[in-house]
Design a protein around this motif. Structure first.
Motif, PDB file in Angstrom:
ATOM      1  N   ILE A  80      18.278  -3.138  59.626  1.00  0.00           N
ATOM      2  CA  ILE A  80      18.289  -1.675  59.584  1.00  0.00           C
ATOM      3  C   ILE A  80      17.821  -1.147  60.938  1.00  0.00           C
ATOM      4  N   PHE A  81      18.632  -0.313  61.579  1.00  0.00           N
ATOM      5  CA  PHE A  81      18.274   0.267  62.869  1.00  0.00           C
ATOM      6  C   PHE A  81      17.644   1.642  62.668  1.00  0.00           C
ATOM      7  N   VAL A  82      16.514   1.883  63.338  1.00  0.00           N
ATOM      8  CA  VAL A  82      15.881   3.202  63.298  1.00  0.00           C
ATOM      9  C   VAL A  82      15.671   3.681  64.729  1.00  0.00           C
ATOM     10  N   LYS A  83      15.721   4.980  64.926  1.00  0.00           N
ATOM     11  CA  LYS A  83      15.567   5.551  66.257  1.00  0.00           C
ATOM     12  C   LYS A  83      14.112   5.472  66.729  1.00  0.00           C
ATOM     13  N   THR A  84      13.930   5.319  68.031  1.00  0.00           N
ATOM     14  CA  THR A  84      12.580   5.300  68.591  1.00  0.00           C
ATOM     15  C   THR A  84      11.966   6.695  68.530  1.00  0.00           C
ATOM     16  N   ARG A  85      10.667   6.752  68.327  1.00  0.00           N
ATOM     17  CA  ARG A  85       9.924   8.024  68.281  1.00  0.00           C
ATOM     18  C   ARG A  85       8.651   7.857  69.110  1.00  0.00           C
ATOM     19  N   PHE A  86       8.802   7.916  70.424  1.00  0.00           N
ATOM     20  CA  PHE A  86       7.678   7.606  71.295  1.00  0.00           C
ATOM     21  C   PHE A  86       6.516   8.587  71.133  1.00  0.00           C
ATOM     22  N   ASP A  87       6.803   9.826  70.824  1.00  0.00           N
ATOM     23  CA  ASP A  87       5.709  10.776  70.616  1.00  0.00           C
ATOM     24  C   ASP A  87       4.822  10.328  69.459  1.00  0.00           C
ATOM     25  N   ARG A  88       5.444   9.812  68.412  1.00  0.00           N
ATOM     26  CA  ARG A  88       4.687   9.332  67.254  1.00  0.00           C
ATOM     27  C   ARG A  88       3.892   8.072  67.616  1.00  0.00           C
ATOM     28  N   TYR A  89       4.495   7.176  68.382  1.00  0.00           N
ATOM     29  CA  TYR A  89       3.788   5.954  68.767  1.00  0.00           C
ATOM     30  C   TYR A  89       2.583   6.283  69.642  1.00  0.00           C
ATOM     31  N   LYS A  90       2.740   7.269  70.541  1.00  0.00           N
ATOM     32  CA  LYS A  90       1.627   7.684  71.393  1.00  0.00           C
ATOM     33  C   LYS A  90       0.510   8.307  70.557  1.00  0.00           C
ATOM     34  N   GLU A  91       0.893   9.074  69.543  1.00  0.00           N
ATOM     35  CA  GLU A  91      -0.094   9.707  68.663  1.00  0.00           C
ATOM     36  C   GLU A  91      -0.931   8.652  67.944  1.00  0.00           C
ATOM     37  N   ILE A  92      -0.265   7.628  67.408  1.00  0.00           N
ATOM     38  CA  ILE A  92      -0.970   6.553  66.712  1.00  0.00           C
ATOM     39  C   ILE A  92      -1.828   5.765  67.699  1.00  0.00           C
ATOM     40  N   SER A  93      -1.300   5.528  68.890  1.00  0.00           N
ATOM     41  CA  SER A  93      -2.039   4.782  69.901  1.00  0.00           C
ATOM     42  C   SER A  93      -3.345   5.481  70.263  1.00  0.00           C
ATOM     43  N   LYS A  94      -3.331   6.798  70.347  1.00  0.00           N
ATOM     44  CA  LYS A  94      -4.552   7.552  70.645  1.00  0.00           C
ATOM     45  C   LYS A  94      -5.591   7.382  69.547  1.00  0.00           C
ATOM     46  N   GLN A  95      -5.146   7.338  68.309  1.00  0.00           N
ATOM     47  CA  GLN A  95      -6.075   7.126  67.191  1.00  0.00           C
ATOM     48  C   GLN A  95      -6.738   5.755  67.291  1.00  0.00           C
ATOM     49  N   ILE A  96      -5.954   4.762  67.666  1.00  0.00           N
ATOM     50  CA  ILE A  96      -6.480   3.403  67.781  1.00  0.00           C
ATOM     51  C   ILE A  96      -7.470   3.307  68.945  1.00  0.00           C
ATOM     52  N   ARG A  97      -7.133   3.928  70.069  1.00  0.00           N
ATOM     53  CA  ARG A  97      -8.031   3.873  71.224  1.00  0.00           C
ATOM     54  C   ARG A  97      -9.344   4.598  70.942  1.00  0.00           C
ATOM     55  N   ALA A  98      -9.291   5.632  70.130  1.00  0.00           N
ATOM     56  CA  ALA A  98     -10.523   6.338  69.758  1.00  0.00           C
ATOM     57  C   ALA A  98     -11.471   5.393  69.032  1.00  0.00           C
ATOM     58  N   ILE A  99     -10.929   4.488  68.244  1.00  0.00           N
ATOM     59  CA  ILE A  99     -11.747   3.484  67.565  1.00  0.00           C
ATOM     60  C   ILE A  99     -12.367   2.543  68.594  1.00  0.00           C
ATOM     61  N   PHE A 100     -11.576   2.106  69.569  1.00  0.00           N
ATOM     62  CA  PHE A 100     -12.090   1.218  70.608  1.00  0.00           C
ATOM     63  C   PHE A 100     -13.304   1.827  71.304  1.00  0.00           C
ATOM     64  N   PHE A 101     -13.208   3.130  71.615  1.00  0.00           N
ATOM     65  CA  PHE A 101     -14.274   3.781  72.378  1.00  0.00           C
ATOM     66  C   PHE A 101     -15.553   3.975  71.557  1.00  0.00           C
ATOM     67  N   ASP A 102     -15.476   3.738  70.271  1.00  0.00           N
ATOM     68  CA  ASP A 102     -16.695   3.745  69.457  1.00  0.00           C
ATOM     69  C   ASP A 102     -17.543   2.509  69.733  1.00  0.00           C
ATOM     70  N   TYR A 103     -16.933   1.509  70.369  1.00  0.00           N
ATOM     71  CA  TYR A 103     -17.619   0.242  70.594  1.00  0.00           C
ATOM     72  C   TYR A 103     -17.971   0.010  72.066  1.00  0.00           C
ATOM     73  N   THR A 104     -17.140   0.511  72.972  1.00  0.00           N
ATOM     74  CA  THR A 104     -17.390   0.309  74.394  1.00  0.00           C
ATOM     75  C   THR A 104     -16.578   1.316  75.207  1.00  0.00           C
ATOM     76  N   ASP A 105     -17.096   1.658  76.374  1.00  0.00           N
ATOM     77  CA  ASP A 105     -16.341   2.507  77.288  1.00  0.00           C
ATOM     78  C   ASP A 105     -15.443   1.667  78.194  1.00  0.00           C
ATOM     79  N   LEU A 106     -15.645   0.349  78.155  1.00  0.00           N
ATOM     80  CA  LEU A 106     -14.835  -0.550  78.974  1.00  0.00           C
ATOM     81  C   LEU A 106     -13.591  -0.960  78.194  1.00  0.00           C
ATOM     82  N   VAL A 107     -12.626  -0.054  78.169  1.00  0.00           N
ATOM     83  CA  VAL A 107     -11.353  -0.268  77.476  1.00  0.00           C
ATOM     84  C   VAL A 107     -10.233  -0.165  78.494  1.00  0.00           C
TER      85      VAL A 107
END
Length: 368
Positions: free
Chosen positions: A77-104
């Motif tokens: 099944i082919f689905v279209k890329t949605r980079f804005d959505r991937y960037k949004e999720i990536s920011k949420q994940i990085r926010a978790i990283f910064f709870d542990y260290t600023d060296l990310v």
């Protein structure tokens, strides 16, 4: 000669999201869960950006043409890329990283290095921190991640691929040398397909085989990379986690639905690409001096042509005119399926990087 016990040891975690783009699509559309999907790659000339693990079982991989992927998996099944959505999720994940260290140090939207030698939780175990981070990503975002944990970035990166998906591997300081010696040379981060074949021809199949070679031998056959291979197989990789990685280049490119056979037909495409590149440069507030035109032909061979100016540019008009000049620099070898423009030699300054925290040198008995 530098020895592993003489260098600063860090506690590095490499977090790598599992089939990130495809997993986001399955997260947002439950009907796609458990099914073989490919992100991008639709149409007769599309190239796949990511594949779900269900699709990977059939041999479908990123960078594969959609036509070939369909041959490998009829139910794909082919689905279209949605980079804005991937960037949004990536920011949420990085926010978790910064709870542990600023060296990310993000490598892309779906992976990053974390230095937790001195962390915000005051926790001595990098392995337990990695487990907690992965659990939080699953609980708060809904996606799984894998992790590698070790004394430096190189080994952590290699280790993160060991127990995918949704797993982790720790290589403790006292295990490093044995781990590297037993490692298949193809799993060494930085050893691509061509280099691996060359090493095979030289009788180098494992880390142990690589370690048996002298520095002179490696330098003679692999040039500047020789020193790198000599060091990493001995557990020596001094690169620190850099929170603000400075971009070396910014680019934009397009793959066409039909091959282009004349430079005249390409000018309009280059104009649009230059406009997109200008937009990205403005987003980063940077400019550059070296403009590179990328040409991918219908036989998938790639050619680049570059020109370095005496001044920084970011305006579409100047980028387009230089790209046009490069296009007409020499005759095309074949019909063209992709064009790209990138700008390097940027006006980014190392002085804008945040200073890394001091790393304390410790002995091999190191709580992981």
């Amino acid at each position: 000669m530098t020895d592993l016990k003489d260098i600063p040891l860090r506690k590095i975690i490499h977090v790598d999201m599992d089939a990130f783009y495809a997993s986001v699509e399955q997260l947002d559309n439950p009907d796609l869960r458990g099914l073989p999907i490919a992100v991008g790659g639709g149409g007769t000339r599309g190239v796949i950006s990511a594949a779900s693990y269900e699709a990977r079982k059939f041999g479908v991989r990123s960078a594969m043409s959609g036509v070939l992927a369909r041959q490998k998996c009829r139910d794909l099944i082919f689905v279209k890329t949605r980079f804005d959505r991937y960037k949004e999720i990536s920011k949420q994940i990085r926010a978790i990283f910064f709870d542990y260290t600023d060296l990310v140090e993000p490598l892309s939207l779906d992976e990053a290095y974390l230095d937790v030698t001195q962390n915000k939780k005051g926790h001595p175990s990098a392995s337990m921190l990695a487990e907690e981070i992965r659990q939080r990503i699953f609980d708060e975002v809904g996606l799984t991640a894998s992790a590698g944990i070790s004394i430096n970035k190189f080994i952590a990166k290699v280790a993160s691929d060991y127990n995918k998906p949704n797993g982790q591997k720790t290589v403790n300081p006292e295990e490093v040398l044995d781990f590297l010696e037993a490692l298949d040379i193809r799993k060494f981060y930085g050893v691509g397909k061509v280099t691996a074949e060359k090493m095979y021809q030289l009788g180098i199949f494992t880390g142990k085989d690589l370690k048996d070679q002298t520095l002179d031998f490696l330098n003679e056959r692999f040039g500047k990379s020789g020193q790198f291979y000599y060091n990493v197989v001995r557990g020596i990789h001094l690169s620190e986690v850099k929170p603000n990685r400075i971009a070396k280049s910014v680019g934009a490119e397009r793959t066409f639905s039909n091959n282009l056979t004349s430079e005249i037909f390409m000018l309009e495409k280059l104009d649009h690409i230059a406009e997109e590149l200008e937009r990205r440069l403005k987003n980063y507030s940077i400019a550059g001096k070296t403009i590179t035109l990328k040409i991918k032909y219908s036989d998938f061979t790639t050619q680049t042509r570059s020109k370095t100016l005496s001044y920084f540019v970011s305006a579409k008009s100047l980028i387009f005119e230089t790209a046009k000049e490069l296009l007409y620099q020499e005759k095309l070898k074949n019909s063209v399926r992709l064009l790209g423009i990138s700008l390097a030699n940027l006006n980014t300054k190392k002085g804008t990087e945040k200073p890394d925290k001091k790393v304390v040198s410790v002995q091999l008995k190191f709580d992981f």
